[in-house]
Design an enzyme around this catalytic site. Structure first.
Site, PDB file in Angstrom:
ATOM      1  N   PRO A   1       0.909  -1.439   0.517  1.00  0.00           N
ATOM      2  CA  PRO A   1      -0.240   0.001  -0.418  1.00  0.00           C
ATOM      3  C   PRO A   1       1.109   1.214  -0.314  1.00  0.00           C
ATOM      4  O   PRO A   1       1.387   1.817   1.263  1.00  0.00           O
ATOM      5  CB  PRO A   1      -0.532   0.308   1.498  1.00  0.00           C
ATOM      6  CG  PRO A   1       0.266  -1.159   2.235  1.00  0.00           C
ATOM      7  CD  PRO A   1       0.518  -1.909   1.344  1.00  0.00           C
TER       8      PRO A   1
ATOM      9  N   ASP B   1       5.842   2.136   1.522  1.00  0.00           N
ATOM     10  CA  ASP B   1       5.007   1.246   2.113  1.00  0.00           C
ATOM     11  C   ASP B   1       4.319   1.605   3.343  1.00  0.00           C
ATOM     12  O   ASP B   1       4.788   1.922   4.681  1.00  0.00           O
ATOM     13  CB  ASP B   1       6.262  -0.450   2.808  1.00  0.00           C
ATOM     14  CG  ASP B   1       4.968  -1.589   2.718  1.00  0.00           C
ATOM     15  OD1 ASP B   1       3.394  -1.218   3.047  1.00  0.00           O
ATOM     16  OD2 ASP B   1       5.457  -2.496   2.257  1.00  0.00           O
ATOM     17  N   HIS B   2       3.389   2.034   3.815  1.00  0.00           N
ATOM     18  CA  HIS B   2       2.677   1.841   4.732  1.00  0.00           C
ATOM     19  C   HIS B   2       2.188   0.832   5.636  1.00  0.00           C
ATOM     20  O   HIS B   2       1.904   0.720   6.420  1.00  0.00           O
ATOM     21  CB  HIS B   2       0.263   2.357   4.621  1.00  0.00           C
ATOM     22  CG  HIS B   2       0.930   3.589   5.638  1.00  0.00           C
ATOM     23  ND1 HIS B   2       0.952   4.141   6.445  1.00  0.00           N
ATOM     24  CD2 HIS B   2       0.293   5.619   4.447  1.00  0.00           C
ATOM     25  CE1 HIS B   2       0.614   5.028   6.987  1.00  0.00           C
ATOM     26  NE2 HIS B   2       0.479   5.910   6.446  1.00  0.00           N
ATOM     27  N   ARG B   3       2.633  -0.435   5.244  1.00  0.00           N
ATOM     28  CA  ARG B   3       2.267  -1.676   6.242  1.00  0.00           C
ATOM     29  C   ARG B   3       3.775  -1.647   7.482  1.00  0.00           C
ATOM     30  O   ARG B   3       3.933  -1.491   7.912  1.00  0.00           O
ATOM     31  CB  ARG B   3       2.729  -2.804   5.427  1.00  0.00           C
ATOM     32  CG  ARG B   3       1.273  -3.112   4.638  1.00  0.00           C
ATOM     33  CD  ARG B   3       1.580  -4.399   3.871  1.00  0.00           C
ATOM     34  NE  ARG B   3       3.028  -4.584   2.937  1.00  0.00           N
ATOM     35  CZ  ARG B   3       3.406  -5.184   2.272  1.00  0.00           C
ATOM     36  NH1 ARG B   3       2.538  -6.355   2.252  1.00  0.00           N
ATOM     37  NH2 ARG B   3       4.447  -4.896   1.334  1.00  0.00           N
TER      38      ARG B   3
END
Length: 458
Positions: A252, A428-430
């Site tokens: 994401p 990467d928003h994770r």
């Protein structure tokens, strides 16, 4: 009379689990005598152009594939006639990691031929030996012997150009699209290099159709009168497309932007260029941005990490392999500088220059394209101010560098013309929270806006 046998050499896995390669050119012909480790072919994987060394000393018996053929790993590409006691290279499972790895091989009383970097079995006590390996593994050649002696057969000699005409990949593609044999095209460039103009003139394409003269857009390589051009999806373009789709749909993405006054950084660069320590070293805004990124990572390690889906772990790297997105004639590649965080600034600048030159020459190796931990893309060289970079698969962040513009800017309470650029950070928003991404981008911007801020960060 020395007994001989026929041995096949199968296309090896040249690293990173690649499944196929294209034969660009043969450096040998049927009937040639070759030595162990002599370069016999140039092949192109989805990542790099690689020279393929001979695993045997002997005579070329047959070339199974022609230049331009896309061959699957494990398929025979060349047969050798070798002495009966020549032995065979050590068996290495396909897919084993290439450069930098090692393997244990039990010694035997004889030496056996090997690919470059494998070394040869040494006579000794029979104890296992560790050997450094710098080339990709090979599939063990298949040994075939005739059941009984047969009378010699006179075989027709295959004729083909011994050497590929000198040209660049885009020119070769244009000639292929136009159905031309480059060997027939006279080259007018330096040293006989075949240029795009040479190909167009030879094909009669230099005279443009009336529709194009009126301003219609025609893609490079299109034949006169054609309304569309089709290009096979292969090589770097195929690999890049797959990687970008994988990245876009598994990680994401979030992107942030920061516009900064980099006038002090450019002034610093001008001073460094006159110093003895940086004599002969190319310095650009990218050089400073790379150093700023490395310093900022020390304060924001989450951006130097990887999401391990299989083991459900976050892997944080304690080193930085800095990737630099490079536009090459073969397409987009992202080679990386190993352990960039451990390099002094002058050495980092030299490595950046060498990386760019190698990429433009199409000589980047698979090892240089793997193992990156974070990347920079310099879209400013194309006159672009900002963008939303897509992450290199397996990395947590990528920093985009925009064009430096002279703009009116608030400076010491007044409006002045200053040198300004925009930074784009995708992450990467994770792995990276908004706060972590923002702090990292702010640190990079602070260093570029005022290089002296480094004293408060290290």
């Amino acid at each position: 009379m020395t007994a001989t046998m026929i041995k096949e050499f199968r296309l090896p896995d040249l690293g990173e689990g690649l499944t196929e390669s294209e034969i660009l050119s043969w450096k040998v012909d049927v009937g040639d005598t070759v030595s162990l480790n002599q370069v016999i072919a140039e092949v192109e994987t989805a990542k790099a152009v690689v020279e393929l060394p001979s695993p045997f000393a002997g005579v070329i018996k047959e070339l199974h594939e022609q230049p331009g053929s896309v061959v699957e790993v494990g398929k025979p590409i060349v047969s050798f006639e070798v002495a009966d006691d020549a032995g065979a290279p050590p068996s290495v499972p396909a897919g084993t990691p290439g450069a930098g790895s090692a393997e244990t091989v039990a010694e035997t009383p004889k030496r056996e031929p090997n690919l470059v970097g494998y070394g040869a079995v040494v006579e000794g006590s029979g104890r296992p030996t560790r050997r450094a390996r710098n080339f990709a593994p090979v599939v063990e050649p298949v040994e075939t012997r005739p059941a009984e002696p047969r009378p010699p057969v006179v075989e027709p000699v295959e004729t083909r150009p011994a050497e590929r005409p000198r040209s660049t990949p885009p020119v070769r593609k244009l000639a292929k699209d136009l159905g031309l044999d480059l060997a027939q095209v006279p080259g007018t460039g330096p040293g006989g290099l075949i240029t795009r103009e040479d190909v167009q003139e030879f094909s009669g394409h230099a005279e443009q159709p009336a529709t194009q003269q009126r301003g219609a857009v025609s893609p490079a390589g299109a034949r006169p009168g054609e309304r569309e051009t089709r290009t096979p999806i292969k090589g770097v373009r195929k690999h890049t497309a797959a990687a970008m789709v994988q990245s876009a749909f598994t990680a994401p993405h979030a992107t942030e932007f920061l516009t900064v006054d980099v006038t002090p950084s450019l002034e610093l660069l001008a001073k460094l260029k006159t110093s003895r320590e940086f004599a002969g070293i190319k310095l650009t805004p990218l050089t400073l941005a790379a150093k700023a990124l490395l310093i900022a990572l020390g304060r924001n390690p989450a951006l130097n990490s990887r999401w391990d889906e299989e083991n459900q772990e976050i892997v944080t790297f304690n080193y930085v392999n800095l990737g630099i997105a490079a536009a090459t004639p073969r397409g987009l590649t992202v080679p990386n500088i190993k352990d960039a965080d451990a390099l002094p600034f002058p050495r980092l600048a030299q490595e950046l220059t060498a990386l760019a030159e190698t990429a433009r020459a199409g000589k980047t190796t698979p090892a240089e394209l793997s193992g990156g931990t974070i990347s920079i893309t310099n879209i400013g060289v194309f006159g672009i101010d900002a963008g939303t970079p897509i992450l290199n698969p397996g990395e947590a962040a990528i920093l985009g560098l925009g064009a430096v513009r002279t703009m009116p800017w608030e400076y010491r309470g007044e409006v002045a013309l200053r040198q300004v650029l925009t930074l784009s950070l995708s992450f990467d928003h994770r792995l990276v929270d908004g706060e972590q991404g923002s702090r990292f981008l702010a640190d990079v911007g602070a260093i570029l806006a005022e290089p002296g801020m480094v004293l408060t960060m290290v």
